[in-house]
Motif scaffolding. Structure first.
Motif, short mmCIF file in Angstrom:
data_model
loop_
_atom_site.label_atom_id
_atom_site.label_comp_id
_atom_site.label_asym_id
_atom_site.label_seq_id
_atom_site.Cartn_x
_atom_site.Cartn_y
_atom_site.Cartn_z
N SER A 137 1.63 17.12 15.86
CA SER A 137 1.36 17.52 14.74
C SER A 137 0.44 16.83 14.11
CB SER A 137 2.47 17.51 14.05
OG SER A 137 3.74 17.90 14.32
N VAL A 138 -0.29 16.70 12.97
CA VAL A 138 -1.80 16.21 12.41
C VAL A 138 -1.03 16.13 11.04
CG1 VAL A 138 -4.01 15.91 11.99
CG2 VAL A 138 -3.23 17.55 13.95
N ARG A 139 -0.80 14.83 9.89
CA ARG A 139 -0.43 14.64 8.86
C ARG A 139 -1.49 13.87 8.24
NH1 ARG A 139 5.03 16.60 8.05
NH2 ARG A 139 6.36 15.86 10.02
N GLY A 140 -1.71 14.21 7.39
CA GLY A 140 -2.49 13.07 6.28
C GLY A 140 -2.26 12.41 6.07
N PRO A 141 -2.52 10.82 5.48
CA PRO A 141 -1.94 10.00 5.46
C PRO A 141 -0.59 9.71 4.41
CG PRO A 141 -3.70 9.21 4.19
CD PRO A 141 -3.81 10.95 5.39
N VAL A 142 -0.89 10.28 3.30
CA VAL A 142 0.70 10.70 2.31
C VAL A 142 1.73 10.95 3.10
CG1 VAL A 142 1.22 11.40 0.00
CG2 VAL A 142 -1.53 10.71 0.28
N GLU A 143 1.60 12.24 3.38
CA GLU A 143 2.88 12.92 3.91
C GLU A 143 3.11 11.94 5.02
OE1 GLU A 143 4.44 16.96 6.26
OE2 GLU A 143 1.57 16.56 5.80
N ALA A 144 2.36 11.05 6.23
CA ALA A 144 2.88 10.19 7.18
C ALA A 144 3.69 8.98 6.28
CB ALA A 144 1.46 9.80 7.75
N GLY A 145 3.12 8.68 5.66
CA GLY A 145 3.68 7.57 4.85
C GLY A 145 5.21 8.07 4.57
N ARG A 146 5.20 9.34 3.81
CA ARG A 146 6.79 9.93 3.58
C ARG A 146 7.58 9.31 5.15
NH1 ARG A 146 4.31 14.11 -0.56
NH2 ARG A 146 3.56 11.95 -2.29
N VAL A 147 6.92 10.26 6.09
CA VAL A 147 7.57 10.28 7.68
C VAL A 147 8.04 9.26 7.91
CG1 VAL A 147 7.38 11.00 9.50
CG2 VAL A 147 6.54 12.82 8.03
N LEU A 148 7.49 8.34 7.17
CA LEU A 148 8.02 6.21 8.47
C LEU A 148 8.73 6.00 7.54
CD1 LEU A 148 3.61 5.68 8.94
CD2 LEU A 148 5.97 5.85 10.58
N ARG A 149 8.94 6.74 6.42
CA ARG A 149 9.63 5.88 5.51
C ARG A 149 10.98 6.75 5.21
NH1 ARG A 149 10.38 1.20 2.70
NH2 ARG A 149 8.17 1.58 2.30
N THR A 150 11.20 7.68 5.32
CA THR A 150 12.22 8.70 5.75
C THR A 150 12.89 8.18 7.30
OG1 THR A 150 11.31 10.03 4.38
CG2 THR A 150 13.07 11.24 6.20
N ARG A 151 12.07 8.14 8.35
CA ARG A 151 12.65 8.19 9.98
C ARG A 151 12.85 6.19 9.32
NH1 ARG A 151 11.88 10.94 13.95
NH2 ARG A 151 11.23 12.61 13.80
N HIS A 152 12.92 5.71 8.27
CA HIS A 152 12.84 3.96 8.68
C HIS A 152 14.33 4.17 7.78
CE1 HIS A 152 13.31 -0.35 7.53
NE2 HIS A 152 13.26 0.08 6.24
N ALA A 153 14.66 4.82 7.08
CA ALA A 153 16.13 4.66 6.10
C ALA A 153 16.80 5.20 7.39
CB ALA A 153 15.79 6.39 5.39
N MET A 154 16.32 6.14 8.33
CA MET A 154 17.39 6.25 9.19
C MET A 154 17.94 5.05 10.34
SD MET A 154 15.77 10.24 9.68
CE MET A 154 16.71 10.82 10.94
N GLY A 155 17.49 4.09 10.03
CA GLY A 155 17.38 3.60 11.17
C GLY A 155 16.47 3.18 12.82
N GLN A 156 15.14 4.14 12.18
CA GLN A 156 14.92 3.96 12.95
C GLN A 156 13.39 3.35 13.53
OE1 GLN A 156 12.51 8.06 14.42
NE2 GLN A 156 14.88 9.04 13.21
N ARG A 157 12.88 2.72 14.45
CA ARG A 157 12.25 1.91 15.18
C ARG A 157 10.95 2.87 15.02
NH1 ARG A 157 12.92 -3.24 16.37
NH2 ARG A 157 10.73 -3.14 16.24
N THR A 158 9.49 2.40 14.38
CA THR A 158 8.70 3.36 14.06
C THR A 158 6.52 2.75 14.07
OG1 THR A 158 8.09 3.14 11.32
CG2 THR A 158 9.69 5.20 12.97
N GLY A 159 6.69 2.97 14.31
CA GLY A 159 4.69 2.11 14.53
C GLY A 159 4.02 2.97 14.14
N ILE A 160 2.49 2.54 13.88
CA ILE A 160 1.54 3.05 13.87
C ILE A 160 0.44 2.19 14.82
CG2 ILE A 160 0.19 3.74 11.79
CD1 ILE A 160 1.79 2.42 10.06
N LEU A 161 -0.65 3.71 15.42
CA LEU A 161 -1.23 3.59 17.02
C LEU A 161 -2.74 3.26 16.14
CD1 LEU A 161 -1.38 2.77 20.14
CD2 LEU A 161 -1.56 5.16 20.51
N PHE A 162 -3.22 1.65 16.55
CA PHE A 162 -4.53 1.71 16.34
C PHE A 162 -5.55 1.46 17.27
CE2 PHE A 162 -2.95 0.87 12.55
CZ PHE A 162 -2.94 1.96 10.89
N GLY A 163 -6.66 2.45 17.44
CA GLY A 163 -7.78 1.99 18.17
C GLY A 163 -8.81 1.12 18.65
#
Length: 308
Positions: free
Chosen positions: A100-126
């Motif tokens: 799936s491909v998301r824009g930055p606004v939607e991606a920020g909300r996804v990360l916030r939702t998963r963080h609220a669920m107790g998940q560990r998240t990351g953002i990968l840069f090349g």
């Protein structure tokens, strides 16, 4: 990993920022600074070209020392992602695959939702030069890309990290338009106060001969009131305007524009008369003593002989 608490109560716990083979210490430092600006503190490096630690990175971080001090270095990407539950890979290029491909606004909300669920998240840069390889993108769960000009789509990693860090911070606000401070809370001016300004300004302009020709005055007054009404002034602003008008209002109804020079303003006449009387007294004294040059002087207030 949790970080420091911000002044306004937003926690710095959030996605880890992972940089794959970053080349310049300065870029690493600027990423750390961008993270600190928006409440992130966990920075992971995979095989930094110039090694670690880096004084250039610390200098570029501009006092984001808590991010620099907590940096973790990994030999390979898989190890850097091992303890995370969900990872976004950033890329400006379309990739093959089924992610799936998301824009930055939607991606920020996804990360916030998963963080609220107790998940560990990351953002990968090349890498600075060419980003991520396909197999590296393949280790992420989804892709995030930025709505940039397709003819100039390359972002510095610090810029990309700044955008994602901003979206992370914004996604945690109750109101996404919230700011840390606001303008002064001023009471709106009443219509009585506004009409008083109209009358004061129109009187000053009338005295200065502004409303000419006379038949156009009603329309000019309408235009003036329309301009002043549109702004929606507060009480303090009207006081400022009245002060400005007062300081500019050198001409008065007793001495309107066209009735004499500014030096003839009645408010200045006493001093002007005193100076004229002194000059006349000095001239008469010089004449009585025989030292005056009365015949060579033009009349007081008149033109020189060359202009007669």
């Amino acid at each position: 990993m949790t970080g420091m608490d911000l002044q306004h109560g937003l926690t710095t716990a959030g996605p880890a920022i992972i940089l794959v083979e970053p080349q310049l210490g300065e870029n690493i430092g600027m990423v750390a600074r961008a993270m600190a600006n928006f409440g992130l503190s966990e920075l992971r490096l995979v095989n930094p070209r110039d090694g670690w630690p880096s004084e250039k990175a610390r200098a570029a971080a501009s006092r984001a020392d808590h991010v620099i001090d907590a940096v973790k270095v990994f030999d390979d990407l898989a190890s850097a992602l091992a303890d995370l539950n969900f990872v976004f890979a950033t890329t400006a290029r379309q990739r093959d695959g089924f992610k799936s491909v998301r824009g930055p606004v939607e991606a920020g909300r996804v990360l916030r939702t998963r963080h609220a669920m107790g998940q560990r998240t990351g953002i990968l840069f090349g890498r600075e030069r060419f980003g991520l390889y396909n197999d590296e993108v393949g280790l992420a769960d989804e892709i995030v890309t930025f709505p940039v000009d397709p003819d100039f789509s390359s972002l510095n990693i610090a810029q990309a990290a700044l955008l994602m860090s901003y979206e992370w911070m914004k996604s945690g606000l109750e109101d996404e338009t919230k700011t840390n401070f606001s303008g002064p809370d001023m009471k709106p001016a009443s219509k009585e106060e506004l009409h008083g300004l109209f009358a004061y300004l129109e009187g000053a302009l009338e005295a200065r001969g502004y409303f000419r020709p006379a038949p156009k005055k009603p329309k000019m007054v309408d235009n003036l009131r329309a301009v002043l009404t549109r702004a929606g002034f507060a009480e303090p602003e009207l006081k400022v305007l009245r002060g400005i008008i007062s300081s500019l209002d050198r001409f008065s109804p007793a001495m309107p524009r066209g009735e004499g020079s500014p030096g003839d303003d009645p408010r200045r006449l006493p001093a002007a008369v005193a100076r004229a009387r002194k000059a006349e007294g000095d001239r008469l004294a010089d004449k009585a003593a025989g030292t005056g040059k009365d015949d060579d002087m033009p009349p007081l207030g008149g033109k020189g002989t060359d202009n007669d």
